[in-house]
Design an enzyme around this catalytic site. Structure first.
Site, PDB file in Angstrom:
ATOM      1  N   LYS A 187      -5.083  62.555 -90.953  1.00 39.68           N
ATOM      2  CA  LYS A 187      -5.577  61.177 -90.862  1.00 39.68           C
ATOM      3  C   LYS A 187      -5.394  60.731 -89.406  1.00 39.68           C
ATOM      4  O   LYS A 187      -4.770  59.719 -89.097  1.00 39.68           O
ATOM      5  CB  LYS A 187      -4.814  60.269 -91.832  1.00 39.68           C
ATOM      6  CG  LYS A 187      -5.438  58.883 -92.016  1.00 39.68           C
ATOM      7  CD  LYS A 187      -6.826  58.922 -92.634  1.00 39.68           C
ATOM      8  CE  LYS A 187      -7.346  57.504 -92.871  1.00 39.68           C
ATOM      9  NZ  LYS A 187      -8.763  57.493 -93.268  1.00 39.68           N
ATOM     10  N   ASP A 219      -9.233  61.417 -96.642  1.00 40.61           N
ATOM     11  CA  ASP A 219     -10.101  60.738 -97.596  1.00 40.61           C
ATOM     12  C   ASP A 219     -11.401  61.517 -97.815  1.00 40.61           C
ATOM     13  O   ASP A 219     -11.887  61.647 -98.937  1.00 40.61           O
ATOM     14  CB  ASP A 219     -10.385  59.288 -97.178  1.00 40.61           C
ATOM     15  CG  ASP A 219     -10.513  59.093 -95.682  1.00 40.61           C
ATOM     16  OD1 ASP A 219     -10.422  60.081 -94.931  1.00 40.61           O
ATOM     17  OD2 ASP A 219     -10.702  57.940 -95.261  1.00 40.61           O
ATOM     18  N   ASP A 243       0.450  67.232-101.429  1.00 38.01           N
ATOM     19  CA  ASP A 243       0.900  66.973-102.789  1.00 38.01           C
ATOM     20  C   ASP A 243      -0.247  66.397-103.622  1.00 38.01           C
ATOM     21  O   ASP A 243      -0.520  66.839-104.743  1.00 38.01           O
ATOM     22  CB  ASP A 243       2.072  65.993-102.738  1.00 38.01           C
ATOM     23  CG  ASP A 243       2.787  65.862-104.076  1.00 38.01           C
ATOM     24  OD1 ASP A 243       2.419  66.558-105.032  1.00 38.01           O
ATOM     25  OD2 ASP A 243       3.730  65.051-104.152  1.00 38.01           O
TER      26      ASP A 243
END
Length: 353
Positions: A187, A219, A243
């Protein structure tokens, strides 16, 4: 080959699926003349209840002295429903990863043709999908500085250059042995830690000229693993993103009960199914043991026993093709099989082939 294996059944369905994993290892040992010895140890809620520590020193010693660890799952409703608990089962898993130096979680994601219908995704998107997610395990927010009071809380997402370099090295080398395509998920448009990840990956790219490297925000990656799963070969990402992303990939296989994993690093390697302890199902003989059994196959392959690991995979595929499945993946009208029955069928297949 002689292997000493630490057995950590843990909580919930863990003991049930672990019995099937060990039974499969025993069948392989008998068939190929190997000697596997086991030492069982406490972890998770069971360990808290017994000795007050989710990863006791005695368990750590057993793991350190073993050649490999076969782990099932931790987690208990007793602790899930008590947010004020100071000691929690999951702390045992984090402590085990940290103390064993298990910084690289390797999760293969592949489809089974006979289970394509079980996924919420369209068959034409899924068929042929085959990639690996490599998740950093011992850094980031899960291990960074934490604080909480009634009005404020924070978790620090911290990474150092050596931590990033060593996980990227695993990822680049894995890609070079597969289809030579690596996707770095971060990110970097928002997080400073992600910008360091991207900077170091860019620096390392020239060391692996045969690997095509691309970069993707988390995303976007979360969407594309479901809409374009065949695009990916190897994905590498930090702890928290990994995760979430690896749980999402269960939509591709059709069940979390079919996903094994390995955790590699400084000390003893660990092999485990990606699913949790499912405490509501404990003792009911309905849990799918296949991810545990496939984790045993990954354990064997780690030590170069590829023929043995391949036979386990063949047995699992044969069970699926024969509709020998636990309830969550059984076809409508199919015969009912429990944890023990599926495990027993796979063991008998290995013995007869």
């Amino acid at each position: 080959m002689k292997l000493k294996i630490a057995i950590l059944p843990g909580d919930g369905i863990g003991p049930e699926i672990m019995k099937q994993g060990v039974a499969v290892l025993d069948a392989i040992a008998a068939k190929y003349g190997h000697e596997f010895t086991y030492e069982e140890a406490l972890v998770g809620a069971h360990a808290i209840d017994e000795v007050g520590d989710p990863y006791p020193e005695a368990t750590h010693r057993i793991c350190m002295e073993a050649d490999a660890v076969l782990f099932a799952a931790v987690g208990s409703i007793k602790y899930d429903n008590n947010p004020t608990a100071k000691v929690r089962p999951e702390q045992g898993l984090l402590a085990m990863r940290k103390k064993l130096g298990l910084f690289a979680n390797v999760r293969p994601v592949a489809t089974f043709d006979c289970l394509l219908h079980n996924s919420p995704l369209k068959d034409e998107l899924l068929k042929g999908a085959d990639f690996v997610v490599i998740r950093e395990l011992t850094g980031g927010m899960y291990f960074g500085e934490k604080y909480q009071d009634n009005d404020k809380a924070y978790d620090t997402d911290i990474y150092t250059r050596p931590e990033i370099e060593r996980i990227l090295k695993v990822a680049f080398e894995t890609a070079s042995k597969r289809r030579k395509h690596l996707t770095v998920v971060d990110k970097a448009n928002v997080l400073a830690s992600s910008r360091l990840w991207r900077q170091i990956a860019k620096e390392m790219e020239p060391q692996y000229p045969d690997v095509t490297t691309d970069y993707m925000f988390i995303d976007n990656a979360s969407m594309r693993v479901l809409t374009e799963p065949r695009f990916f070969d190897v994905i590498v990402t930090e702890n928290t993103f990994g995760d979430i992303l690896t749980d999402e990939t269960s939509c591709i296989t059709g069940s979390m009960g079919l996903q094994p994993s390995s955790s590699l690093g400084v000390h003893t390697p660990l092999f485990e199914p990606v699913h949790g302890s499912w405490p509501q199902a404990a003792g009911q003989n309905i849990a799918n043991p296949m991810a545990q059994i496939l984790s045993a196959a990954m354990l064997l392959e780690h030590f170069g026993l590829n023929k043995e690991g391949g036979l386990i995979r063949k047995a699992v595929n044969a069970a699926l093709d024969s509709n020998v499945r636990t309830p969550e993946i059984q076809v409508d009208g199919g015969e009912k099989y429990g944890t023990k029955e599926v495990g027993g069928w796979i063991v008998n297949y290995i013995k007869k082939v």
